[in-house]
Design a protein around this motif. Structure first.
Motif, PDB file in Angstrom:
ATOM      1  N   ARG A 408       0.914  -1.116   0.012  1.00  0.00           N
ATOM      2  CA  ARG A 408       0.137  -0.067  -0.004  1.00  0.00           C
ATOM      3  C   ARG A 408       1.006   1.363  -0.016  1.00  0.00           C
ATOM      4  O   ARG A 408       0.963   2.361  -0.632  1.00  0.00           O
ATOM      5  N   TRP A 409       1.960   1.215   0.900  1.00  0.00           N
ATOM      6  CA  TRP A 409       2.838   2.414   0.774  1.00  0.00           C
ATOM      7  C   TRP A 409       3.714   2.728  -0.205  1.00  0.00           C
ATOM      8  O   TRP A 409       4.260   3.725  -0.615  1.00  0.00           O
ATOM      9  N   LEU A 410       4.111   1.567  -0.656  1.00  0.00           N
ATOM     10  CA  LEU A 410       4.922   1.478  -1.910  1.00  0.00           C
ATOM     11  C   LEU A 410       4.414   2.068  -2.901  1.00  0.00           C
ATOM     12  O   LEU A 410       4.844   2.782  -4.099  1.00  0.00           O
ATOM     13  N   LEU A 411       3.092   1.848  -3.155  1.00  0.00           N
ATOM     14  CA  LEU A 411       2.163   2.633  -4.200  1.00  0.00           C
ATOM     15  C   LEU A 411       1.989   3.985  -3.954  1.00  0.00           C
ATOM     16  O   LEU A 411       2.129   4.907  -4.756  1.00  0.00           O
ATOM     17  N   ARG A 412       1.857   4.144  -2.436  1.00  0.00           N
ATOM     18  CA  ARG A 412       1.731   5.663  -2.365  1.00  0.00           C
ATOM     19  C   ARG A 412       3.156   6.555  -2.481  1.00  0.00           C
ATOM     20  O   ARG A 412       2.985   7.521  -2.903  1.00  0.00           O
ATOM     21  N   ASP A 413       4.038   5.767  -2.366  1.00  0.00           N
ATOM     22  CA  ASP A 413       5.582   6.483  -2.603  1.00  0.00           C
ATOM     23  C   ASP A 413       5.718   7.626  -1.622  1.00  0.00           C
ATOM     24  O   ASP A 413       6.198   8.773  -1.900  1.00  0.00           O
TER      25      ASP A 413
END
Length: 507
Positions: A408-413
């Motif tokens: 989830r947070w990799l996508l949010r960057d």
């Protein structure tokens, strides 16, 4: 050789087209600790669900004292003297500790009314048996994860089971609490109880186990005594290959300050100050209950702080809630992934994309195709099966649920990532993948704050270690001085009694 207390032979289980268990076997003797090891998805939890009566096997036999038995429900399992401590908590947070300990066995007086005095007395006896110093009148939900786990252990131990299964029982416990659990395990072994101990922590397996059974990809690999096997042997059996030093990485060169925390505080916490720079991994270590998670929640806006300031890339961040923190550039993977980190009944795609949908809007319409493409990219990056994208997230193993939370947070960057117990309940192969990911994110310029109860992990992956005690940062240790002994010295109060420097502000 003693006759096995418990035998599982030829156990097979399918979920649709997926073969979760393929002709696996396991035997357990009275008075021994059998460690069951394997990567997430190896079939350990599926086999234990069969033993617990939560799901039914498709083939195979279960024998107790050499006699075939049928276990079609949890009630059947209890009747056979089988108790299981599950990896994820199975408690009622709104009820008191004592009420949780009496669930299903509520004592009543001669008028049929709940005997609350006996509930309390019984609770104190159950907690005393495992040496847990917990107030039985407190609401369970007011306790930290570690203490809640100890309550569940006390409940299972009190059932006087002949077979006790412990599924990652120390994942949320402090070192002192874990040592207390080991003492309980040793006492029960001496009393003739057979224990199946599921763990990803090699050091505790080597401390406790008499024999080790290894599963891989739903199949049985082998069993041996602790004396016959080395740690390297077990790892090779688990993953089909050798794994080098889990924490090995080249030195990193931090950049500018990204996260700047100054004197944040709340009731019982702080003031605490520290910085995390771009390209840097900072660990926050301390005993369970030291305030590590609580400080992270103040930064992320999950709890309201009473004072202090936080800046992200030089801009003030005073979030009233996590959604504002996300907009400010903060990300957080919480320690309780099921209770706080994931929407278990929603799909893997929804869970990974939920915090980034604003990045895929054109003309007030979400571009579903672009969302799916980006989610699949992150799943591939974390080695999550692409065909799991539409599954409910609760269908994933614990380790893969953790990967979904990270994705989830990799996508949010986000520029700042707070990872609270990022490898809790994760197998050794997945741990290495997560450590490599953390290192790659740091090298890409992220500022990463890791909270970990696993001291070798907290030290091994970090550039600096912040030691927390009593809601305060009592010491900052550079990587070359952050030994386990040194960290524990400050964590228990044997070192300085106050923060001796302003962490993270060195030139």
């Amino acid at each position: 050789m003693d006759k096995p207390l418990l035998e599982l032979t030829g156990i097979t289980k399918r979920f649709g087209a997926t073969l979760a268990l393929n002709d696996v076997r396991l035997d357990l003797r009275a008075g021994e600790v059998l460690a069951l090891m394997g990567e997430n998805g190896a079939g350990k939890s599926t086999l234990m669900k069969i033993l617990a009566g939560n799901i039914q096997r498709d083939a195979g036999s279960i024998l107790i004292d050499g006699q075939p038995v049928e276990i079609r429900s949890p009630r059947d399992a209890r009747a056979q003297g089988i108790a299981i401590i599950h990896q994820e908590l199975n408690t009622v947070p709104a009820m008191t500790v004592a009420e949780n300990l009496s669930l299903g066995q509520e004592p009543r007086n001669r008028f049929g009314v709940l005997d609350r005095g006996r509930v309390l007395r019984d609770a104190r006896e159950k907690l005393a048996r495992i040496h847990a110093d917990i107030d039985p009148t407190r609401p369970l939900g007011s306790l930290g994860i570690g203490m809640q786990q100890m309550v569940e252990i006390a409940r299972a131990v009190s059932e006087n089971a002949r077979v006790l299964v412990l599924d990652e029982p120390t994942a949320a416990l402090s070192r002192a609490e874990a040592q207390e659990l080991y003492a309980v395990v040793n006492r029960m072994r001496a009393e003739g109880v057979g224990l199946i101990y599921i763990s990803h922590r090699m050091e505790e397996v080597w401390q406790l186990a008499d024999r080790i059974t290894v599963f891989r990809d739903g199949g049985y690999v082998g069993t041996g005594t602790r004396a016959e096997m080395s740690e390297a042997d077990v790892v090779r059996m688990m993953v089909g290959r050798s794994i080098g030093d889990l924490y090995r990485h080249e030195p990193r060169t931090p950049g500018n300050v990204v996260l700047d925390v100054k004197d944040i505080e709340a009731t019982g916490l702080g003031p605490a100050s520290f910085q995390v720079r771009a390209g840097e991994v900072v660990s926050m270590s301390g005993l369970v209950g030291s305030g590590r998670t609580e400080l992270a929640r103040l930064i992320f806006g999950a709890d309201r702080r009473s004072g202090g300031a936080v800046q992200v890339n030089g801009r003030p961040s005073n979030p009233a809630d996590p959604s504002k923190a996300i907009a400010d550039g903060l990300a957080m993977v919480p320690e309780d992934r099921k209770g706080q980190g994931l929407f278990l009944d929603h799909s893997v795609e929804r869970n990974i994309s939920i915090s980034s949908l604003d990045q895929f809007v054109s003309g007030e319409v979400v571009r579903d195709g672009a969302v799916r493409k980006s989610v699949l990219e992150q799943m591939e990056r974390l080695r999550l099966r692409k065909n799991a994208i539409d599954l409910p997230t609760r269908a994933l193993s614990g380790g893969n649920q953790q990967k979904a939370a990270l994705a989830r947070w990799l996508l949010r960057d986000s520029p700042v990532m707070i990872l609270d117990e990022p490898t809790r309940g994760v197998d050794i192969g997945a741990k290495r993948e997560i450590y490599e990911l953390i290192d790659a994110l740091a090298r890409a310029g992220k500022a990463i704050l890791v909270i970990s109860s696993d001291l070798p992990e907290a030290i091994g992956i970090a550039d600096r270690v912040l030691v927390v005690r009593g809601g305060k940062i009592v010491k900052e240790l550079q990587a070359d001085e952050a030994s386990e002994e040194n960290v524990m010295r400050y964590a228990v109060g044997a070192g300085a009694n106050h923060q001796t420097s302003n962490p993270g502000t060195q030139p």
